[in-house]
Write a protein that holds these residues in place. Structure first.
Motif, PDB file in Angstrom:
ATOM      1  N   VAL A  44       0.713  -1.242  -0.169  1.00  0.00           N
ATOM      2  CA  VAL A  44       0.245  -0.295  -0.181  1.00  0.00           C
ATOM      3  C   VAL A  44       1.096   1.835  -0.126  1.00  0.00           C
ATOM      4  O   VAL A  44       0.504   2.203  -1.134  1.00  0.00           O
ATOM      5  N   PHE A  45       1.901   0.995   1.251  1.00  0.00           N
ATOM      6  CA  PHE A  45       2.843   2.219   1.043  1.00  0.00           C
ATOM      7  C   PHE A  45       3.486   2.861  -0.921  1.00  0.00           C
ATOM      8  O   PHE A  45       3.505   3.606  -1.394  1.00  0.00           O
ATOM      9  N   ARG A  46       3.458   1.033  -1.778  1.00  0.00           N
ATOM     10  CA  ARG A  46       4.173   1.211  -2.600  1.00  0.00           C
ATOM     11  C   ARG A  46       3.406   2.525  -3.739  1.00  0.00           C
ATOM     12  O   ARG A  46       3.499   3.056  -4.427  1.00  0.00           O
ATOM     13  N   LYS A  47       2.338   1.605  -3.445  1.00  0.00           N
ATOM     14  CA  LYS A  47       0.780   2.495  -4.124  1.00  0.00           C
ATOM     15  C   LYS A  47       0.306   3.743  -4.302  1.00  0.00           C
ATOM     16  O   LYS A  47       0.335   4.665  -5.446  1.00  0.00           O
ATOM     17  N   PHE A  48       0.483   4.175  -3.203  1.00  0.00           N
ATOM     18  CA  PHE A  48       0.154   5.145  -2.648  1.00  0.00           C
ATOM     19  C   PHE A  48       0.908   6.273  -2.151  1.00  0.00           C
ATOM     20  O   PHE A  48       0.490   7.596  -2.116  1.00  0.00           O
ATOM     21  N   GLY A  49       2.070   6.046  -1.637  1.00  0.00           N
ATOM     22  CA  GLY A  49       2.719   6.534  -1.566  1.00  0.00           C
ATOM     23  C   GLY A  49       2.991   6.882  -0.022  1.00  0.00           C
ATOM     24  O   GLY A  49       1.731   6.355   0.497  1.00  0.00           O
ATOM     25  N   LEU A  50       4.486   7.450   0.641  1.00  0.00           N
ATOM     26  CA  LEU A  50       4.476   7.232   2.325  1.00  0.00           C
ATOM     27  C   LEU A  50       3.108   7.845   2.792  1.00  0.00           C
ATOM     28  O   LEU A  50       2.013   8.033   3.882  1.00  0.00           O
ATOM     29  N   ALA A  51       3.042   9.316   2.209  1.00  0.00           N
ATOM     30  CA  ALA A  51       2.432  10.751   2.464  1.00  0.00           C
ATOM     31  C   ALA A  51       1.084  10.254   2.725  1.00  0.00           C
ATOM     32  O   ALA A  51       0.019  10.906   3.583  1.00  0.00           O
ATOM     33  N   LYS A  52       0.288   9.296   1.387  1.00  0.00           N
ATOM     34  CA  LYS A  52      -1.178   9.328   1.477  1.00  0.00           C
ATOM     35  C   LYS A  52      -1.924   8.177   2.525  1.00  0.00           C
ATOM     36  O   LYS A  52      -2.871   8.116   2.066  1.00  0.00           O
ATOM     37  N   THR A  53      -0.683   7.903   3.001  1.00  0.00           N
ATOM     38  CA  THR A  53      -1.804   5.993   3.359  1.00  0.00           C
ATOM     39  C   THR A  53      -1.370   6.228   4.719  1.00  0.00           C
ATOM     40  O   THR A  53      -0.504   6.832   5.222  1.00  0.00           O
ATOM     41  N   ASN A  54      -2.890   5.886   4.807  1.00  0.00           N
ATOM     42  CA  ASN A  54      -3.390   5.276   6.546  1.00  0.00           C
ATOM     43  C   ASN A  54      -3.295   4.393   6.932  1.00  0.00           C
ATOM     44  O   ASN A  54      -3.198   3.584   6.118  1.00  0.00           O
ATOM     45  N   ILE A  55      -3.175   4.328   8.313  1.00  0.00           N
ATOM     46  CA  ILE A  55      -3.857   2.996   8.967  1.00  0.00           C
ATOM     47  C   ILE A  55      -5.278   2.360   8.268  1.00  0.00           C
ATOM     48  O   ILE A  55      -5.310   1.162   7.773  1.00  0.00           O
ATOM     49  N   SER A  56      -6.236   3.322   7.599  1.00  0.00           N
ATOM     50  CA  SER A  56      -7.119   2.322   6.951  1.00  0.00           C
ATOM     51  C   SER A  56      -7.099   1.463   5.918  1.00  0.00           C
ATOM     52  O   SER A  56      -7.734   1.019   5.692  1.00  0.00           O
ATOM     53  N   ASP A  57      -5.874   2.954   5.012  1.00  0.00           N
ATOM     54  CA  ASP A  57      -6.111   1.904   3.845  1.00  0.00           C
ATOM     55  C   ASP A  57      -5.371   0.731   3.665  1.00  0.00           C
ATOM     56  O   ASP A  57      -5.738  -0.194   3.382  1.00  0.00           O
ATOM     57  N   ILE A  58      -4.303   0.371   4.790  1.00  0.00           N
ATOM     58  CA  ILE A  58      -3.773  -0.748   4.920  1.00  0.00           C
ATOM     59  C   ILE A  58      -4.671  -1.653   5.840  1.00  0.00           C
ATOM     60  O   ILE A  58      -4.936  -2.771   5.048  1.00  0.00           O
ATOM     61  N   ALA A  59      -5.401  -1.202   5.764  1.00  0.00           N
ATOM     62  CA  ALA A  59      -6.792  -2.692   7.067  1.00  0.00           C
ATOM     63  C   ALA A  59      -7.505  -2.682   5.577  1.00  0.00           C
ATOM     64  O   ALA A  59      -8.158  -3.788   5.787  1.00  0.00           O
ATOM     65  N   ARG A  60      -8.016  -1.770   4.521  1.00  0.00           N
ATOM     66  CA  ARG A  60      -9.233  -2.033   4.139  1.00  0.00           C
ATOM     67  C   ARG A  60      -8.329  -2.829   2.783  1.00  0.00           C
ATOM     68  O   ARG A  60      -9.322  -4.025   2.461  1.00  0.00           O
ATOM     69  N   ALA A  61      -6.965  -2.992   2.579  1.00  0.00           N
ATOM     70  CA  ALA A  61      -6.448  -3.891   1.368  1.00  0.00           C
ATOM     71  C   ALA A  61      -6.155  -4.437   1.992  1.00  0.00           C
ATOM     72  O   ALA A  61      -6.731  -6.551   1.448  1.00  0.00           O
ATOM     73  N   ILE A  62      -6.441  -5.712   3.720  1.00  0.00           N
ATOM     74  CA  ILE A  62      -6.276  -6.925   4.566  1.00  0.00           C
ATOM     75  C   ILE A  62      -7.591  -7.379   4.361  1.00  0.00           C
ATOM     76  O   ILE A  62      -8.106  -8.261   4.486  1.00  0.00           O
ATOM     77  N   GLY A  63      -8.996  -6.369   4.494  1.00  0.00           N
ATOM     78  CA  GLY A  63      -9.964  -6.553   4.427  1.00  0.00           C
ATOM     79  C   GLY A  63     -10.499  -6.879   6.009  1.00  0.00           C
ATOM     80  O   GLY A  63     -10.968  -7.264   6.685  1.00  0.00           O
ATOM     81  N   VAL A  64     -10.141  -5.833   7.225  1.00  0.00           N
ATOM     82  CA  VAL A  64      -9.682  -5.790   8.261  1.00  0.00           C
ATOM     83  C   VAL A  64     -10.464  -4.817   8.907  1.00  0.00           C
ATOM     84  O   VAL A  64      -9.659  -3.946   8.302  1.00  0.00           O
ATOM     85  N   SER A  65     -11.427  -4.087   9.355  1.00  0.00           N
ATOM     86  CA  SER A  65     -10.927  -2.828  10.229  1.00  0.00           C
ATOM     87  C   SER A  65     -10.009  -2.589  11.066  1.00  0.00           C
ATOM     88  O   SER A  65      -8.759  -2.689  10.786  1.00  0.00           O
TER      89      SER A  65
END
Length: 195
Positions: free
Chosen positions: A18-39
């Motif tokens: 996710v960091f690679r796809k969206f960049g460091l500054a734009k990525t947040n915890i919710s983005d990572i959780a969403r990519a996994i499929g969890v809250s």
């Protein structure tokens, strides 16, 4: 992904993607959780927040260098050969990472620069290994220096151009290999200089 088994490795793998796809500054915890499929709350069971997660991603990536360096440490070689192999392994690891995926390498370089304390701890681990090799050389009489840690610092600083990410643009220069060999020879001569 409702049946996903959440682990630190899964979170770190996903965070890297996710960091690679969206960049460091734009990525947040919710983005990572969403990519996994969890809250996003599920991730807080493993990491206190984005900073802690970023630090874990960086530490895992940086720790990869120790796989090859640890192999060198257990080799039964004369200290000079072991030191050369260790320096070459460090250099090769960094060069390979930069060659294999320059975008990812750049991302990690930025993460390391922004993650407080990680580089210091990583450097200390590298210096510990260098000092161990140099101490072996002192004990065997190959090296005549008296302070292994001071010598390790000197060797590390003298070879920075070949392993520090700030110099990655120079690693593929036509004379990089010959310069590395020349620096190593100077260092070995200094370590074994008779006083």
């Amino acid at each position: 992904m409702a049946d996903v088994v959440l682990t630190k490795d899964l979170i770190l793998d996903t965070a890297e993607t996710v960091f690679r796809k969206f960049g460091l500054a734009k990525t947040n915890i919710s983005d990572i959780a969403r990519a996994i499929g969890v809250s996003h709350a599920a991730l807080y069971k493993y990491f206190d927040g984005k900073a802690a997660l970023r630090q874990a991603v960086v530490e895992r990536w940086m720790h990869g260098v120790f796989d090859s360096l640890n192999i060198v440490l257990v080799d039964e070689l004369p200290a000079e050969q072991k030191l050369y192999r260790w320096l070459s392994s460090l250099r090769d690891f960094k060069r390979e990472r930069a060659r294999k995926d320059p975008e990812l390498f750049a991302m990690y370089t930025a993460l390391v620069a922004e993650t407080e304390g990680v580089l210091i701890a990583h450097t200390e681990n590298l210096l510990d290994q260098l000092a161990l090799i140099i101490q072996e050389g002192i004990a065997s009489g190959e090296f005549t220096c008296t302070d292994a840690r001071e010598a390790a610092n000197t060797v590390f600083i003298a070879t920075t151009r070949f392993h520090h990410a700030a110099h990655s643009s120079e690693w593929e220069a036509p004379n990089s290999d010959s310069q590395f060999e020349a620096i190593c020879q100077i260092l070995f001569n200094g370590l074994s200089k008779k006083t």
